[in-house]
Design an enzyme around this catalytic site. Structure first.
Site, PDB file in Angstrom:
ATOM      1  N   ASP A  49      11.430  41.121 150.238  1.00 34.31           N
ATOM      2  CA  ASP A  49      12.311  41.429 151.133  1.00 34.31           C
ATOM      3  C   ASP A  49      13.206  41.841 150.074  1.00 34.31           C
ATOM      4  O   ASP A  49      13.887  41.091 149.511  1.00 34.31           O
ATOM      5  CB  ASP A  49      12.920  40.304 152.095  1.00 34.31           C
TER       6      ASP A  49
ATOM      7  N   SER B 293      19.258  38.647 165.667  1.00 34.07           N
ATOM      8  CA  SER B 293      18.142  37.782 164.712  1.00 34.07           C
ATOM      9  C   SER B 293      17.744  37.119 165.635  1.00 34.07           C
ATOM     10  O   SER B 293      15.968  35.987 166.010  1.00 34.07           O
ATOM     11  CB  SER B 293      18.859  37.499 163.856  1.00 34.07           C
TER      12      SER B 293
END
Length: 666
Positions: free
Chosen positions: A351, A327
């Site tokens: 999401d 990430s």
């Protein structure tokens, strides 16, 4: 009846004999004259040179090797003088017998014998090879009294290389070792052949290798008159050697030690840079090794221990270790979206905790909050679905073309050898990398995981640190620099090593500001907020977790049920202070889990050191090394008040150096 002699005939025969003898004598004389002319005139210069060589000897004077220092002048590689016992095998008159008899006079261990045998295998029989180093005065006197018994054995005064802090920063400093055959051939084919006469050691790794020319110095010569027996009578002429220059590194050795201590027994790497200059402030690869082991030729036991270890201590993880960035890639993906016009900061993406593409479910961590994401929240909360969909919109080649100038998958050009490129995937890369046609084709599903720093992405911590520093420096990229100055050994004048020109990547300030604010949120209310609680500065960061092994579509990650080396890697990138960045870093702790648990606490203490002049308390240092820390605990120590070496630092002195430390010159 008496026979009368023919006087005239006898006289004629006599004259003939006289003439023949005279001609023979004349011919011999002419031959002598011709030979004399040939030797005295035609071969005069050659024979005079031979006679001079028989009378004199030219001995190279190997220069003292230059020192290596950190940015504050602390010596990291030095020299000291001592005696060594050496054998020339071709002159020993029976090597085994010589060794047996010699061991009765001088203590020679099995380890010494093994190292000597290894050196013999790598050298010629007429070369002088050390059997024992660092002899005491008593041992020197004992051998001198019985030297007549040992032809081909002699004591030499040598200058030995010493790395006083042993394992500390060994991947950066490197080490020296005996010149092997391939290196010898390379020197003989170069312009440095004369300068390496008499030199037996050369830089093998790190700064010792990359700055060999500066560190070696200039070899001198000494002309000695010798007796018929080869003994020195007097010095005729001398041209002294010029010592090698000192090399000053950009790293702060106290910061380097702090970071290495915080890793503890764990594996990983950290690179810290000054965003404004590219200077390397810390360059850590764990585990490390003791550079002193290699100088004289490492013995079999230590070599097996290092080479066969599962932890791979000889691997420079900061320079040559490649990892998926996880990430920590997301801020750069967001910048790519802004710069290419693919998304605006306000674009909303749902999401739900996963992303579906082509019938395949791309998952998210169970602790991810999910919901409606804009760019700021997607970075701060590390939304996978947001960046999965962004990768699909950008496409692999657009991502490649944007990330390449940032340095991902590229050689940074740092000033030590051995850097690897890693992998920044593209459709062209896959065609070149794979051989079978079905493998060369790029599949759309392969693009998705690239958005969260997985898939084919594989970069070094040096590349990730350079990209982070470029982001901190408003899109201006500097080449990483380890050596910042050289110091003349005779005048002690310091000369700055010029930095390479910076490159402005042309990012729009507004786009960088969007990403920067989101990364600040990571440290304030996001995934690393607990670690940076109470910090005396504002920092920007991004946690990352990268898979060490791939999981099936329906498999769930469970660290407790996995072997330690199969668990996820912990990563963190950051820079501080946000308003005027002075340090940027990238750190990975292998198989340590979430980035906020292992990597971020190391970054916090490094920032505290560099920006606040604080050194963590002993209890806090232990907690970080065990992966059990968030914000610092205990009373921090003041860096400027701490002595050097720090308490607990192993210092290798000539008296305590391992027997394998070797000489580097006369």
């Amino acid at each position: 009846m008496t026979e009368l002699r023919n006087v005239e005939a006898d006289l004629a025969r006599f004259r003939t004999r006289i003439f023949v003898v005279s001609m023979v004598v004349l011919a011999c004389f002419l031959l002598l004259v011709a030979r004399l002319v040939y030797l005295q005139i035609w071969r005069h210069d050659d024979l005079r040179a031979q006679a001079e060589n028989n009378r004199t000897a030219i001995i190279p004077i190997v220069p003292n090797r230059g020192l290596i220092l950190d940015r504050n002048g602390i010596v990291l590689a030095s020299n000291y003088s001592a005696y060594t016992l050496e054998i020339t095998p071709s002159k020993s008159g029976g090597l085994e017998r010589t060794l047996e008899e010699l061991s009765q006079v001088i203590d020679i261990t099995p380890r010494d014998r093994r190292r000597f045998k290894k050196l013999m295998d790598e050298s010629r029989s007429f070369e002088s090879l050390p059997i024992r180093t660092r002899l005491t005065d008593t041992e020197v006197a004992r051998f001198a009294a019985q030297r007549f018994r040992f032809p081909g054995v002699e004591i030499k005064a040598r200058l030995f290389r010493n790395y006083p802090y042993g394992e500390l920063a060994s991947h950066v400093i490197g080490y020296i070792g005996r010149i092997n055959q391939s290196e010898k051939e390379k020197i003989e084919d170069s312009d440095d052949q004369a300068n390496y006469r008499g030199t037996e050691y050369i830089g093998k790794l790190g700064v010792e290798q990359s700055f060999e020319t500066q560190l070696h110095g200039i070899t001198g010569v000494e002309q000695i008159e010798t007796s018929a027996g080869g003994r020195a009578v007097r010095k005729l002429a001398s041209n002294p050697s010029t010592p090698g220059n000192g090399v000053m590194l950009s790293i702060d050795i106290k910061l380097q030690k702090l970071i290495e201590d915080m890793f503890g027994e764990r594996r990983g790497a950290l690179v810290a840079l000054d965003p404004k200059t590219g200077e390397v402030l810390a360059f850590v690869s764990k585990p490390t090794f003791d550079s002193n082991l290699f100088v004289e030729g490492i013995d079999q036991e230590n070599w097996a221990m290092l080479n066969e270890s599962l932890d791979k201590p000889l691997l420079n993880r900061a320079l040559r270790g490649t990892y998926p960035p996880g990430s920590t890639y997301k801020p750069f993906m967001a910048l790519a979206a802004l710069e290419t016009g693919t998304r605006s900061p306000s674009t909303l993406v749902n999401d739900p905790g996963f992303y579906m593409f082509g019938g395949h479910r791309f998952g998210s961590p169970e602790n991810e909050k999910g919901g409606i994401m804009d760019m700021h929240r997607a970075i701060a909360e590390s939304s996978n679905a947001y960046f999965y969909s962004l990768a699909n919109e950008l496409g692999v080649d657009t991502m490649h073309d944007f990330m390449k100038p940032l340095g991902f998958g590229q050689i940074t050009g740092i000033d030590i050898n051995g850097e690897v490129r890693g992998v920044l995937p593209s459709t062209d890369w896959k065609r070149r990398y794979y051989k079978r046609p079905e493998q060369q084709r790029w599949y759309a599903g392969e693009t998705i995981s690239l958005g969260i720093g997985q898939g084919y992405n594989s970069f070094t911590m040096l590349q990730l640190a350079q990209a982070t520093a470029t982001l901190a420096n408003n899109g201006v990229k500097h080449k990483p620099q380890l050596v910042i100055a050289t110091q003349d050994a005779t005048t002690h004048a310091t000369e700055r090593v010029p930095a390479q020109p910076a490159e402005d990547l042309g990012f729009k300030p507004g786009h960088i500001d969007v990403v920067r604010k989101a990364m600040v949120s990571v440290t304030q209310e996001g995934t690393s907020s607990r670690v940076f609680a109470g910090a005396g500065y504002l920092s920007a960061g991004k946690t990352g977790t990268a898979q060490a092994v791939s999981l099936g579509q329906k498999e769930k990650y469970n660290a407790a049920k996995m072997e330690e080396r199969q668990r996820d890697h912990s990563l963190y990138i950051a820079f501080a202070p946000v308003e005027d960045p002075k340090i940027a870093l990238a750190v990975i702790v292998e198989n340590a889990g979430f980035g906020s648990a292992a990597a971020a606490p190391i970054a916090r203490r490094a920032f505290d050191y560099w920006l606040m002049g604080q050194y963590p308390s002993q209890e806090d240092l232990v907690a970080v090394s065990r992966g059990q820390a968030t914000a610092p605990t205990g009373k921090p120590r003041i860096v400027k008040d701490l002595p050097w070496p720090l308490p607990g630092t192993a210092v290798v002195t000539p008296a305590t150096a391992p027997a394998v430390i070797g000489e580097i010159g006369h």
